[in-house]
Design an enzyme around this catalytic site. Structure first.
Site, mmCIF file in Angstrom:
data_model
loop_
_atom_site.group_PDB
_atom_site.id
_atom_site.type_symbol
_atom_site.label_atom_id
_atom_site.label_comp_id
_atom_site.label_asym_id
_atom_site.label_seq_id
_atom_site.Cartn_x
_atom_site.Cartn_y
_atom_site.Cartn_z
ATOM 1 N N TYR A 63 0.852 -1.187 0.000
ATOM 2 C CA TYR A 63 0.000 0.000 0.000
ATOM 3 C C TYR A 63 0.889 1.238 0.000
ATOM 4 O O TYR A 63 1.510 1.569 0.995
ATOM 5 C CB TYR A 63 -0.928 0.016 1.211
ATOM 6 C CG TYR A 63 -1.890 -1.142 1.299
ATOM 7 C CD1 TYR A 63 -2.232 -1.890 0.169
ATOM 8 C CD2 TYR A 63 -2.470 -1.497 2.509
ATOM 9 C CE1 TYR A 63 -3.117 -2.947 0.255
ATOM 10 C CE2 TYR A 63 -3.363 -2.555 2.604
ATOM 11 C CZ TYR A 63 -3.675 -3.280 1.476
ATOM 12 O OH TYR A 63 -4.552 -4.345 1.563
ATOM 13 N N PRO A 211 -15.956 -5.110 2.696
ATOM 14 C CA PRO A 211 -17.313 -5.546 3.046
ATOM 15 C C PRO A 211 -18.394 -4.616 2.512
ATOM 16 O O PRO A 211 -19.571 -4.978 2.525
ATOM 17 C CB PRO A 211 -17.292 -5.540 4.579
ATOM 18 C CG PRO A 211 -16.280 -4.495 4.930
ATOM 19 C CD PRO A 211 -15.218 -4.624 3.877
ATOM 20 N N LEU A 212 -17.982 -3.446 2.009
ATOM 21 C CA LEU A 212 -18.933 -2.513 1.396
ATOM 22 C C LEU A 212 -18.761 -2.466 -0.120
ATOM 23 O O LEU A 212 -19.124 -1.485 -0.770
ATOM 24 C CB LEU A 212 -18.764 -1.115 2.001
ATOM 25 C CG LEU A 212 -19.078 -1.034 3.498
ATOM 26 C CD1 LEU A 212 -18.791 0.356 4.034
ATOM 27 C CD2 LEU A 212 -20.526 -1.424 3.768
ATOM 28 N N GLY A 213 -18.221 -3.552 -0.686
ATOM 29 C CA GLY A 213 -18.081 -3.607 -2.140
ATOM 30 C C GLY A 213 -17.250 -2.459 -2.684
ATOM 31 O O GLY A 213 -17.608 -1.844 -3.681
ATOM 32 N N ARG A 214 -16.107 -2.200 -2.014
ATOM 33 C CA ARG A 214 -15.213 -1.093 -2.392
ATOM 34 C C ARG A 214 -15.953 0.241 -2.453
ATOM 35 O O ARG A 214 -15.663 1.099 -3.278
ATOM 36 C CB ARG A 214 -14.503 -1.394 -3.715
ATOM 37 C CG ARG A 214 -13.651 -2.648 -3.659
ATOM 38 C CD ARG A 214 -12.740 -2.807 -4.859
ATOM 39 N NE ARG A 214 -11.952 -4.027 -4.759
ATOM 40 C CZ ARG A 214 -10.811 -4.153 -4.083
ATOM 41 N NH1 ARG A 214 -10.329 -3.114 -3.432
ATOM 42 N NH2 ARG A 214 -10.163 -5.296 -4.054
ATOM 43 N N ALA A 219 -22.337 4.064 -1.614
ATOM 44 C CA ALA A 219 -22.648 5.249 -2.431
ATOM 45 C C ALA A 219 -23.304 4.935 -3.759
ATOM 46 O O ALA A 219 -23.831 5.836 -4.420
ATOM 47 C CB ALA A 219 -21.371 6.054 -2.665
#
EC number: 1.1.1.-
Length: 346
Positions: A63, A211-214, A219
């Site tokens: 990263y 876990p939020l689909g990127r 959004a």
């Protein structure tokens, strides 16, 4: 409405590691999702997370590359490190800032670990993952070197990321695997067939990344429309316009259900992951304190069996169009390694 709540603690795996039940993916603070965030803002967010009870931090040497570990090294000085469980990863060999290859040979495993220790400015890594599997090296060879690092006190626990069921089983036979990190969300459920069952059979903790689909489950299509040019997600199949037009249907259905539930779509999606079992720790990432606070409140969203079933039915494989990664990217589906008998050390 999702209420403020205390972040509970959980056992991750069977070797004694205890972490916050929701972790923090740190990647976006330094890389991959647009320009790096100002250092003072990033450190403030990390300290806010700790003060809020989110103490399980996830980073990697790739990263930045490397800058995310350096950031965490600065943020965790002056005794702050004692308050957190720190996970980092190795496996991507970087040349001039770009991924050259995936490596799991013993020499590289040791060199990568020692470099991470130096950047993080710590004596021991709590949880050390192989970020991607080197399919040229028997997993037993990689694990033997990791086992030595445990015995030397340089790492406490070993993890794998994006590893196949057979690779997990072979690795676990050399030294207990504490955690497997895998993408798991309402729009990424292919790990449920083989990966989740093998982890549960062997007593391995499950760390759900993205876990939020990127961010898509938070959004929706407007996220895809507003990505910066240097945002890694612009290259992913699911974020291409022809697939976004299909995938937005899932987001709209989750949003409608969240509205009835009195929470945000992100909180509902994250709550679904939290409800998958006491052995699952999601690690949503964010660069904003307000989003971090909202993610924590997902822990207070209680889903009935009927609501979980409804979400399961919304998130069938056909609900999502496009692969998780480009075809060239290593995932658990192409992570089997040669038999140990084939290895000839050079």
């Amino acid at each position: 409405m999702a209420e403020a709540c205390r972040v509970r603690r959980m056992k991750l795996g069977s070797q004694g590691l205890e972490v916050s039940a929701q972790g923090l993916g740190c990647m976006a603070l330094s890389a991959r999702y647009g320009a790096p965030k100002p250092e003072t803002d990033a450190i403030a967010l990390l300290h806010h997370a700790i003060n809020s009870g989110v103490t399980f931090f996830d980073t990697s040497d790739m990263y930045g590359p490397e800058t995310n570990e350096l950031l965490l090294g600065k943020a965790l000085k002056d005794g702050v490190k004692e308050k957190v469980e720190l996970a980092t990863k190795f496996g991507f060999f970087i040349v001039e800032g770009e991924i050259s290859e995936v490596r799991g040979d013993p020499e590289y495993v040791r060199a990568a670990c020692e470099a991470s220790l130096k950047r993080l400015d710590i004596a021991c890594i709590d949880l050390y993952y192989q970020h991607r599997i080197d399919t040229r090296v028997p997993i037993e060879i990689t694990m033997r070197e990791l086992k030595k690092l445990v015995e030397e006190g340089k790492i406490k626990y070993i993890g794998l990321s994006e590893a196949s069921a057979s690779t997990i089983r072979r690795a676990h036979a050399v030294h207990p695997i504490t955690a497997v990190q895998i993408e798991w969300s309402l729009w990424s459920r292919d790990a449920e067939e083989d990966i989740i069952p093998i982890c549960r059979e062997l007593g391995i903790g499950i760390v759900a990344y993205s876990p939020l689909g990127r961010g898509f489950l938070a959004a929706g299509p407007k996220l895809a429309e507003n990505l910066e040019n240097d945002d890694f997600r612009k290259t992913l199949p699911r974020f291409q316009q022809e697939n976004v037009d299909h995938n937005k249907i899932l987001f709209e259905k989750v949003s409608a259900m969240a509205e009835k539930k009195g929470c945000t779509p992100a909180q509902l999606a994250l709550a679904w992951v939290h409800h998958q079992g006491d052995d699952v720790c999601p690690i949503p990432g964010t660069t904003k304190i307000e989003n971090l606070n909202q993610n924590i409140r997902a822990l207070s969203v209680k889903l009935t069996p009927e609501e979980i079933s409804e979400l399961d039915s919304l998130a069938k494989p056909e609900s999502v169009k496009g692969e998780r990664y480009m075809a060239s990217m290593s995932t658990f589906k192409n992570s089997n390694t040669p038999p140990l008998s084939s290895w000839k050390a050079t």
